[in-house]
Design a protein around this motif. Structure first.
Motif, PDB file in Angstrom:
ATOM      1  N   THR A 175       0.886  -1.156  -0.066  1.00  0.00           N
ATOM      2  CA  THR A 175      -0.020  -0.089   0.086  1.00  0.00           C
ATOM      3  C   THR A 175       0.990   1.183   0.137  1.00  0.00           C
ATOM      4  N   HIS A 176       2.151   1.029  -0.201  1.00  0.00           N
ATOM      5  CA  HIS A 176       3.158   2.283   0.050  1.00  0.00           C
ATOM      6  C   HIS A 176       3.624   2.639  -1.184  1.00  0.00           C
ATOM      7  N   ASP A 177       4.147   4.091  -1.274  1.00  0.00           N
ATOM      8  CA  ASP A 177       4.423   4.351  -2.679  1.00  0.00           C
ATOM      9  C   ASP A 177       5.678   3.501  -2.974  1.00  0.00           C
ATOM     10  N   ASP A 178       6.640   3.034  -1.969  1.00  0.00           N
ATOM     11  CA  ASP A 178       7.759   2.325  -2.462  1.00  0.00           C
ATOM     12  C   ASP A 178       7.559   1.087  -1.684  1.00  0.00           C
ATOM     13  N   PRO A 179       6.814   0.022  -2.415  1.00  0.00           N
ATOM     14  CA  PRO A 179       6.769  -1.196  -1.145  1.00  0.00           C
ATOM     15  C   PRO A 179       7.995  -1.791  -0.892  1.00  0.00           C
ATOM     16  N   ARG A 180       9.128  -2.047  -1.900  1.00  0.00           N
ATOM     17  CA  ARG A 180      10.082  -2.671  -1.276  1.00  0.00           C
ATOM     18  C   ARG A 180      10.766  -1.975  -0.185  1.00  0.00           C
ATOM     19  N   ALA A 181      10.947  -0.797   0.004  1.00  0.00           N
ATOM     20  CA  ALA A 181      11.359   0.007   1.082  1.00  0.00           C
ATOM     21  C   ALA A 181      10.607  -0.496   2.188  1.00  0.00           C
ATOM     22  N   ALA A 182       9.323  -0.299   2.297  1.00  0.00           N
ATOM     23  CA  ALA A 182       8.188  -0.459   3.315  1.00  0.00           C
ATOM     24  C   ALA A 182       8.534  -1.970   3.851  1.00  0.00           C
TER      25      ALA A 182
END
Length: 201
Positions: A175-182
């Motif tokens: 659900t975040h703009d940067d799924p990998r970082a999240a």
């Protein structure tokens, strides 16, 4: 949809024929879903496109959502192997993080087909819900594997908690703009908590 090279190859003529039929149905379904959208395609259309009866289709795929996720058994084996076969010195949370980065979010090296597939799932509520439920069905098996790796009883609560949150984290990250970082951030929290548990035993 997962890494085709990881799927077990069926043996025997009958098994190969069943696997080929299943693959043809899944391929036809995915092609139609990508062309027109999941909700716009009916079961009979998929059966016709795969040249099978609807009865045969339902023998292989009991619900429509399963047509999109046709390698669930292989996925569980890959998940458990990520824990059992992790390199020496790699923690269990770190091994699960690497598995999630590879299989749960669209990685840079998976190509446009995987990204297109991920976009279909993300745009379809029924598929998102089925996907998460599918992964959570592996919680007990993952918890038992973690427990065995740590020499703990099969019903250990901390192993069950780690398994659950490791499988839940990718849904939150998507659900975040940067799924990998999240996802990395979520697993950093799990790593810290698991280290505290390990130190306390």
């Amino acid at each position: 949809m997962s890494d085709p090279s990881a799927a077990a190859q069926p043996t025997g003529r009958r098994e190969r024929k069943k696997a080929a039929t299943r693959r043809a149905i899944a391929d036809a379904a995915l092609r139609l879903f990508l062309e027109r959208g999941y909700d716009a395609v009916g079961i009979r259309e998929i059966a016709d496109a795969a040249d099978v009866s609807t009865t045969t289709l339902f023998k292989h795929f009991p619900v429509k959502e399963a047509l999109v996720f046709d390698e669930e058994a292989d996925q569980e084996q890959q998940l458990l192997a990520a824990v059992r076969e992790r390199p020496a010195g790699l923690s269990i949370p770190a091994a699960l993080r690497e598995h999630a980065l590879r299989h749960r979010v669209a990685p840079p090296d998976r190509g446009s087909d995987f990204r297109t597939f991920a976009a279909l799932v993300d745009a379809t509520p029924a598929l998102r819900e089925y996907l998460q439920a599918m992964w959570l069905r592996h919680t007990d098996a993952l918890a038992r594997t973690i427990a065995r790796e740590c020499g703990l009883p099969p019903g250990d609560a901390t192993c069950a908690a780690l398994a659950h949150f490791a499988l839940e984290a990718p849904r939150v990250a998507r659900t975040h703009d940067d799924p990998r970082a999240a996802l990395v951030s979520a697993f950093a929290l799990l790593e810290q908590g698991w280290a505290g548990v390990a130190d306390g035993r």
